[in-house]
Design a protein around this motif. Structure first.
Motif, mmCIF file in Angstrom:
data_model
loop_
_atom_site.group_PDB
_atom_site.id
_atom_site.type_symbol
_atom_site.label_atom_id
_atom_site.label_comp_id
_atom_site.label_asym_id
_atom_site.label_seq_id
_atom_site.Cartn_x
_atom_site.Cartn_y
_atom_site.Cartn_z
ATOM 1 N N SER A 259 46.068 36.891 52.093
ATOM 2 C CA SER A 259 46.444 35.641 51.442
ATOM 3 C C SER A 259 45.907 35.570 50.020
ATOM 4 C CB SER A 259 45.902 34.452 52.244
ATOM 5 O OG SER A 259 44.477 34.454 52.197
ATOM 6 N N GLU A 260 46.453 34.640 49.275
ATOM 7 C CA GLU A 260 45.954 34.358 47.936
ATOM 8 C C GLU A 260 44.485 33.939 47.996
ATOM 9 O OE1 GLU A 260 46.959 30.982 44.564
ATOM 10 O OE2 GLU A 260 48.611 31.825 45.755
ATOM 11 N N GLN A 261 44.132 33.185 49.037
ATOM 12 C CA GLN A 261 42.760 32.719 49.194
ATOM 13 C C GLN A 261 41.802 33.875 49.434
ATOM 14 O OE1 GLN A 261 41.665 29.490 48.725
ATOM 15 N NE2 GLN A 261 39.672 30.540 48.771
ATOM 16 N N ALA A 262 42.257 34.889 50.200
ATOM 17 C CA ALA A 262 41.400 36.044 50.472
ATOM 18 C C ALA A 262 41.060 36.790 49.187
ATOM 19 C CB ALA A 262 42.084 36.982 51.469
ATOM 20 N N LEU A 263 42.035 36.905 48.292
ATOM 21 C CA LEU A 263 41.778 37.535 46.994
ATOM 22 C C LEU A 263 40.801 36.692 46.172
ATOM 23 C CD1 LEU A 263 45.330 38.780 45.920
ATOM 24 C CD2 LEU A 263 43.326 40.209 46.295
ATOM 25 N N THR A 264 40.996 35.379 46.209
ATOM 26 C CA THR A 264 40.105 34.475 45.479
ATOM 27 C C THR A 264 38.672 34.586 45.991
ATOM 28 O OG1 THR A 264 41.928 32.916 45.122
ATOM 29 C CG2 THR A 264 39.694 32.061 44.842
ATOM 30 N N ASP A 265 38.528 34.662 47.318
ATOM 31 C CA ASP A 265 37.192 34.758 47.918
ATOM 32 C C ASP A 265 36.463 36.024 47.454
ATOM 33 O OD1 ASP A 265 37.643 32.404 49.243
ATOM 34 O OD2 ASP A 265 38.165 33.345 51.166
ATOM 35 N N LEU A 266 37.183 37.146 47.406
ATOM 36 C CA LEU A 266 36.532 38.386 46.970
ATOM 37 C C LEU A 266 36.165 38.298 45.488
ATOM 38 C CD1 LEU A 266 35.500 41.142 47.732
ATOM 39 C CD2 LEU A 266 37.745 42.098 47.199
ATOM 40 N N CYS A 267 37.044 37.707 44.675
ATOM 41 C CA CYS A 267 36.719 37.509 43.253
ATOM 42 C C CYS A 267 35.426 36.707 43.110
ATOM 43 C CB CYS A 267 37.859 36.773 42.549
ATOM 44 S SG CYS A 267 39.143 37.843 41.873
ATOM 45 N N ASP A 268 35.305 35.650 43.919
ATOM 46 C CA ASP A 268 34.108 34.813 43.864
ATOM 47 C C ASP A 268 32.857 35.622 44.207
ATOM 48 O OD1 ASP A 268 35.681 32.655 43.226
ATOM 49 O OD2 ASP A 268 35.752 31.855 45.269
#
Length: 531
Positions: A259-268
């Protein structure tokens, strides 16, 4: 942020590669990439089919040097020489044969932006005995295409959903749109991991760093979104060295999408780590550690922009896959050839070419090519170039019918034909340039820069195109089949179901000269007296 290069430690695929029986068919491909030099040694089972034996990879700061200094430093050049020398030794040991193995060496196209690239290439040639080929946009597009085709087999949704395949590379980003499994559009943008990362390298890794990345890529990203805004993107496939390297650290669904959120979480998470922590956590070298956050942020920005329901990151190893695909020639990839032809026909439509005529000339050109194989001795890839040139030979009429062969050359030189390297595009442009009027001359631009072998390729292919165009002089598809006979002094072209070849014979007087000059055969058209 840049760290000193790691010491040279070579780790092969097997713990004892020398136990592999020597093979006379051992070959190797070396990729001088943005942040590493990789080597794949393989057995060549059959043309286009290889079996990997060994894989080696060592870090080098190519992209760091190019984007921060504009050129390669002396220490980077020396490190490359040392790595390549060791690689040659490894290849020789595995080959176990006095016959020198075939070694192809390619380099990332960001090397072309280095002010001392010629010095570097000469140094590699002198010190290592290796000639380096810089990958251009056409070859990179072909390699991404091959990766895309493999995804079609293991990602069924790509055959039904509007899918955007995005490759975020070191210096550029390439996007390919598939609709119902067929490529319908593609573009390239000056937006890359290392290009962006080096421009803001002095910023501390933080949320402000991520905002700086977004600011750097805004222009190219806006262009990408504008290009595909009406495509109703449902599925995005992300391809690239860094994103595939850290794929396993991104949370995935059961269907292997994320998901888009999974990518965001790793960026964080990455934002909170320094280079040492990234190296330890994600098991990468320092050059890659510097690139991970900009790679994640650029990929995330693209996903954000399209709000795709599905995001897929392939599991396959990026670097080994690239080295493998470099050994698959365009002529051995049937689906690739179809995509190249579709691309050429799109260009032809854009410039209002009469496609029935162009397709008929293509058909006749390829009949001549096939039946005269023993005479011209050209390759299947040359047949593809002839096919493309036949489709585009009259595109210059869009500018003016007068001297349209020269206008055709200009249009082709300034067009991107899907998957064709720049050298092939220039070959196609020259073949069309000589489909009428004057013959090739050593003083002509581009032609004069070719070596003798490529000049002959252009002349042979143009001579076949001229004959085919003469046979389709009436633009009525009168000549549909050919039968060729070669005698001592003549090329006899039999025309089944054509009772009167007066029009074609007149055209051949001005078109057959190049063939007659090259092969020393007078062209003789033979009508079908039974028609």
């Amino acid at each position: 942020m840049h760290q000193a290069s790691a010491p040279l430690i070579f780790t092969p695929m097997s713990s004892d590669p020398l136990t592999i029986p020597p093979s006379p068919h051992v070959s190797a491909t070396i990729h001088i990439g943005a942040s590493s030099i990789s080597l794949l040694i393989f057995h060549e089972i059959s043309p286009g089919s290889v079996e990997p034996i060994d894989f080696l990879e060592q870090s080098v700061p190519i992209a760091h040097d190019v984007f921060s200094r504009g050129k390669l430093t002396r220490s980077t050049v020396e490190r490359c020489v040392t790595i390549l020398t060791r690689y040659k030794q490894s290849i020789a040991e595995l080959a176990g044969s006095p016959e020198a193995p075939t070694i192809r060496v390619v380099a990332t196209n960001i090397l072309s932006e280095s002010t001392n690239k010629e010095i570097f290439l000469n140094r590699i040639h002198i010190s290592c005995g290796l000639d380096v080929e810089i990958l251009d946009d056409g070859e990179m597009t072909r390699l991404i295409y091959l990766k895309t085709r493999r995804r079609l087999s293991d990602t069924p949704s790509m055959r039904s959903l509007n899918t955007l395949v995005v490759h975020v590379g070191p210096g550029n980003t390439r996007a390919i749109l598939l609709q119902k499994g067929r490529i319908t559009s593609y573009s390239s943008y000056r937006m890359g991991v290392h290009r962006t990362g080096e421009n803001i390298a002095n910023n501390e890794r933080s949320n402000s760093y991520r905002k700086s990345v977004r600011a750097q890529i805004k222009g190219p990203l806006d262009s990408l979104v504008e290009e595909f805004k009406d495509a109703d993107i449902e599925h995005i496939v992300l391809i690239g060295y860094e994103i595939q390297l850290i794929r396993d650290f991104i949370k995935h669904h059961k269907d292997k999408s994320c998901s888009e959120q999974a990518l965001t979480d790793l960026c964080d998470k990455v934002t909170t780590k320094d280079d040492d922590e990234i190296v330890q956590t994600y098991r990468v070298d320092y050059q890659t550690a510097e690139a991970i956050l900009p790679a994640l942020e650029i990929n995330l920005a693209i996903v954000n922009a399209f709000e795709a329901r599905r995001v897929h990151i392939p599991e396959s190893d990026y670097e080994q896959g690239l080295l493998h695909d470099l050994n698959i020639t365009p002529s051995l990839s049937g689906e690739f050839t179809k995509e190249v032809i579709r691309s050429a026909e799109k260009i032809a439509k854009k410039y209002r070419v009469h496609l029935p005529h162009a397709r008929q000339v293509s058909k006749l050109s390829l009949q001549l090519f096939d039946q005269l194989q023993d005479l011209h001795k050209l390759s299947n890839h040359d047949a593809l170039l002839l096919h493309i040139a036949s489709i585009l030979h009259e595109c210059g009429g869009f500018i003016s019918n007068r001297a349209h062969h020269k206008h055709s050359q200009y249009i082709i030189l300034n067009s991107e034909i899907f998957g064709l390297p720049r050298a092939d595009v220039e070959m196609v442009a020259l073949i069309t340039r000589y489909h009428r009027n004057s013959l090739p001359k050593p003083s002509h631009p581009i032609y004069k820069d070719l070596n003798m072998q490529n000049r002959m390729r252009v002349s042979k292919l143009a001579s076949l195109l001229r004959i085919a165009d003469a046979l389709e002089r009436s633009h009525t598809n009168r000549v549909t089949e050919l039968e060729i006979r070669v005698s001592r002094r003549r090329l006899h072209i039999y025309l089944p179901r054509v009772a009167d070849a007066h029009t074609e014979r007149l055209a051949m007087k001005s078109k057959g000269d190049l063939f007659e000059n090259i092969f020393g055969l007078e062209i003789n058209l033979v009508e079908d007296k039974l028609s």
